[in-house]
Design an enzyme around this catalytic site. Structure first.
Site, short mmCIF file in Angstrom:
data_model
loop_
_atom_site.label_atom_id
_atom_site.label_comp_id
_atom_site.label_asym_id
_atom_site.label_seq_id
_atom_site.Cartn_x
_atom_site.Cartn_y
_atom_site.Cartn_z
N ASP A 52 0.90 -1.17 -0.02
CA ASP A 52 -0.07 -0.05 -0.11
C ASP A 52 0.90 1.14 -0.05
O ASP A 52 2.17 1.23 0.29
CB ASP A 52 -0.97 0.09 1.31
C1 BGC Z 1 -5.08 3.19 0.01
C2 BGC Z 1 -5.06 2.18 -1.08
C3 BGC Z 1 -5.24 2.78 -2.54
C4 BGC Z 1 -3.80 3.58 -2.56
C5 BGC Z 1 -3.65 4.28 -3.99
C6 BGC Z 1 -3.67 4.14 -0.20
O1 BGC Z 1 -3.55 5.18 0.53
O2 BGC Z 1 -5.04 2.85 1.37
O3 BGC Z 1 -6.56 1.54 -0.75
O4 BGC Z 1 -5.33 1.77 -3.19
O5 BGC Z 1 -3.68 4.67 -1.55
O6 BGC Z 1 -4.57 5.11 -4.20
#
Ligand code: BGC
Length: 796
Positions: A319
């Protein structure tokens, strides 16, 4: 960013055989009784596939290509494939690089996220293809969570349809729209089990149940990825957030989690496993620490379970910045250790932290990270790119988008799903007739509240409603005449003045019915939007009370990314509808529902709390040693019997509305639950568990359901199981099947569930997946709290 702001959606009618194949797979994954067919038809005899669905990622025909590429790559180029940056609107803190073009030309970037302009996507891709030494295409990812341009309800709303077939279609639309601008990778579905409405990201998932969550996970994956990933209108799915993120302590985002291996396996892992068996190409490792080991550096979950137990062949992306965050977690004191721990645990690609770029080369050169681990991660990334056909078709035709967006059938689907996502929470009589649907005698309405016009964006700042799709008040005006619809905002979401409330009361007084559109803004749920208070924000309760006090009948439409505690409202308004955030077709869907052209059939996928103090609240809980039994919990304890039980002294244990609950415009009655056997054998069931044998029907369960009201309606019939006497305590009820039935007024239908052996399997005290001897209770019921029970035994 609020969830509804991250949108982006399909379809085409698939031949029925295809759907049956799809359901065969779902069955094999979750091994239970959901038919997806009308009750007249019985669940077909599904064939259990021998292996997980193959969408191209694990195709051995590509191995030679992968190996030859790998042989020609320098260490820097290998590391480049493992690096991802955001080159658009950031969706997390940090990174801040600006030299992406130079880095791409040097082969130092494997993927970008958040780029949403086709010319820019093609420009970056051209640099990768023409200027980088090995011409390896970039992969472009985005959070396409509930549609791209055609927006569907938020995932919590989509799940409330209990209709995986519709969800799969929505995901197909999302893929065809987003791929038309060059996005071939979506960070969706979020399959985190969420038991706590304080956590804002409850909006992004399918609620609290692993069985329903698995069905939804499979539906999204199949919709995004289609039959073959290399078709140009597909996106690779990314199942997230692996794992346990939904259990963040106190519902506070990014917080730690403590989940026993038993609970992990019984509740949190199944939707991930189902998605992977459905062929999901990628997985995202989560932010949270899990039992003191951060999920983005957890070899047990990332390697032992994901790779070794489940045989996952695709790639794992971290993530956003979660590799860098290993330092803050405290399992690394420097960036190099963080990068090493993540890679060795099994995280292939670094999203946004830049640590793989900055640290990996040195780590390999010093021997701290074996090159074999880097090579394996590169293979996984290349397999996904090859499976998507990016090497053959790296660019996207710039005019494709116009032909893909807002197709009439996509908008129609968005409307259908929105209507089916609504959960009718209350519909009491006004003048001896249920208030909804609105009677023909209603000539004037007041539409009050900050969320009427465009619930997805109440401030009107970003995504304007789709041209040609009317807002809810405009739809009312089209039906009743503009002069018969009295509009008043009644203040904002967080603040209202006395004058604004007074103006709303004034319009309510002149109308036959007052419709209040209250709740949260979309930015109040989703990531980084945990709430410690779950009531109506701002002065909305005050506004509601003032309007109810006019004596006019009130329809309350709640917009939210989570259940909201509003006991006063549920007691005093005659009609309440949970609308979540319905997407592009919010206006027409709501108007059609209120006027009865569409009948609500959604059911809750989360337990709706009475009070925030009850959280985490979920139906599939264990019994305590002191269950409250018949003790009346509506008043404080008065004696030893009513005190020393598991309870609150100031609140009931039960939710306001239970998991699985939802009314329709008619009423249904359930006959007794009947079973075809009173004894099963654990030995036989174990021999026939999924993965060990062909699926067999272990038990047939039936009940007759009658439509006792005066209208036709659809009912979502649920099947629950409880096991007692097992080596690990099992939930007081666990969902093991659901079916939608359509019944005419007065009609009665026999509904049949055929349960596979897995419906009785548990994770035992040695963390083995088995059927144990047990006393079994089975319910066919309208929700998780009611229904008549049948009993049987599983003998050794
Ligand atoms: C989130 C994810 C997301 C990623 C990309 C993160 O902050 O937890 O769910 O896919 O950002 O935007």
């Amino acid at each position: 960013m609020g969830l509804a702001g991250r949108g982006t959606a399909i379809v085409g009618v698939r031949p029925k055989w295809w759907r049956r194949q799809a359901w065969a797979l779902l069955f094999a994954v979750v091994c239970l009784g959901y038919s997806g067919l009308s009750a007249q038809e019985h669940a077909p005899d599904f064939e259990k596939p021998k292996t997980a669905r193959e969408t191209g990622v694990a195709d051995p025909k590509r191995d030679a290509r992968v190996e030859s590429l790998l042989r020609s790559m320098t260490l820097d180029e290998k590391i480049g494939q493992l690096v991802q940056y955001s080159a658009g609107q950031p969706t997390g803190p940090g990174t801040g690089r600006s030299d992406y073009k130079e880095m791409i030309a040097r082969g130092q970037i494997g993927a970008l996220l958040n780029v949403i302009e086709t010319p820019l996507i093609n420009e970056y891709q051209r640099i990768a293809i023409e200027k980088s030494r090995l011409h390896i295409p970039l992969l472009f990812g985005l959070d396409v969570l509930h549609g791209f341009r055609t927006e569907f309800p938020i995932p919590l709303g989509m799940a409330s349809t209990w209709d995986p077939d519709l969800v799969e279609k929505a995901a197909r639309v999302a893929a065809s729209e987003a791929s038309a601008i060059g996005i071939r990778w979506t960070f969706s579905p979020m399959v985190d089990i969420a038991r706590d409405a304080r956590w804002g990201r409850i909006a992004e998932g399918a609620g609290e149940d692993p069985f329903l969550g698995s069905a939804m996970a499979v539906a999204y994956v199949r919709g995004y990825q289609g039959a073959r990933l290399n078709a140009p209108d597909t996106m690779a799915a990314c199942v997230k957030h692996y794992v346990g993120y939904g259990a963040v302590e106190a519902g506070r985002d990014y917080n730690s989690t403590e989940i026993s291996e038993h609970t992990l396996r019984e509740f949190y892992l199944p939707p991930f496993h189902a998605a992977i068996d459905a062929g999901a190409a990628t997985v995202m490792s989560a932010f949270n620490s899990l039992n003191s080991v951060p999920a983005s550096a957890n070899p047990f979950t990332l390697t032992e379970i994901l790779r070794k137990e489940w045989g996952f062949k695709g790639m794992v992306v971290s993530d956003w910045s979660s590799i860098g965050e290993l330092v803050a977690h405290g399992i690394a004191v420097d960036d190099a250790t963080a990068a090493r721990k993540a890679l060795l645990a099994g995280v292939d690609m670094d999203m946004a932290s830049s640590l793989y770029h900055d640290q990996l080369a040195q780590l390999v050169q010093s021997g701290a990270v074996p090159i074999a681990n880097v090579d394996e991660s590169v293979r996984r990334v290349l397999r996904v790119k090859l499976a998507l056909g990016l090497f053959e078709h790296p660019y996207v035709e710039e005019r494709r988008a116009q032909r893909a967006f807002f197709l009439p059938e996509s908008l129609q689907l968005a409307e259908t799903i929105a209507e089916r996502s609504f959960v009718l929470l209350k519909n009491a009589p006004v003048m001896r007739k249920p208030l909804l649907p609105l009677s023909k005698d209603v000539k004037t309405v007041a539409v009050i509240g900050p969320l009427a016009d465009n619930p997805s964006d109440p401030e009107g700042t970003s995504s304007a409603p789709k041209a040609g799709v009317l807002s809810f008040p405009d739809e009312l005006a089209r039906r009743l005449g503009e002069s018969n619809v009295f509009r008043a905002r009644g203040g904002g979401i967080l603040k209202a003045s006395d004058e604004e409330i007074a103006a709303a009361v004034a319009v309510a007084k002149h109308a036959d019915v007052a419709i209040l559109t209250l709740g949260e803004s979309p930015a109040m749920s989703g990531e980084a939007a945990s709430r410690a208070h779950l009531g109506l924000p701002g002065q909305q309760e005050e506004l509601l009370e003032a309007v109810v006090n006019t004596g006019k009948p009130v329809v309350l439409i709640l917009f939210s990314g989570r259940p909201l505690t509003a006991p006063w409202a549920f007691e005093h308004v005659p009609a309440a509808l949970a609308a979540w955030f319905p997407g592009t077709e919010a206006g027409p869907a709501l108007a059609r529902t209120l006027f009865g052209e569409s009948k609500p059939s959604g059911k809750l996928v989360v337990s709706w709390p009475r009070s925030v103090g009850q959280e985490p609240l979920y139906y599939n809980a264990l019994s305590t040693g002191r269950p409250h039994g018949n003790v009346d919990l509506t008043s404080p304890p008065t004696d030893v019997e009513s005190k020393y039980v598991s309870r609150y002294i100031d609140e009931q244990n039960s939710p306001q509305f239970p998991f699985g609950y939802g009314l329709s415009y008619t009423s249904f009655s359930y006959g007794s639950t009947n079973i075809d056997k009173s004894r099963l054998s654990a030995k036989d069931l174990n021999a026939n568990l999924s993965g060990r044998a062909e699926a067999i029907d272990a038990l047939t369960v039936e009940a007759s359901i009658s439509n006792t009201g005066s209208r036709a309606g659809e009912e979502l019939v649920q099947l629950y199981v409880r096991l007692q006497g097992t080596s690990t305590a099992q939930p007081v009820r666990a969902l093991k099947g659901f079916q939608r039935v359509a019944l005419a007024s007065g009609q009665t239908m026999q509904v049949t569930f055929r349960l596979a052996p897995d419906a009785f399997a548990i994770w035992n005290d040695r963390n083995q997946y088995v059927v144990e001897p047990a006393k079994v209770t089975v319910w066919i019921s309208p929700d998780s709290a009611t229904g008549s029970a049948a009993q049987l035994e599983i003998s050794p």
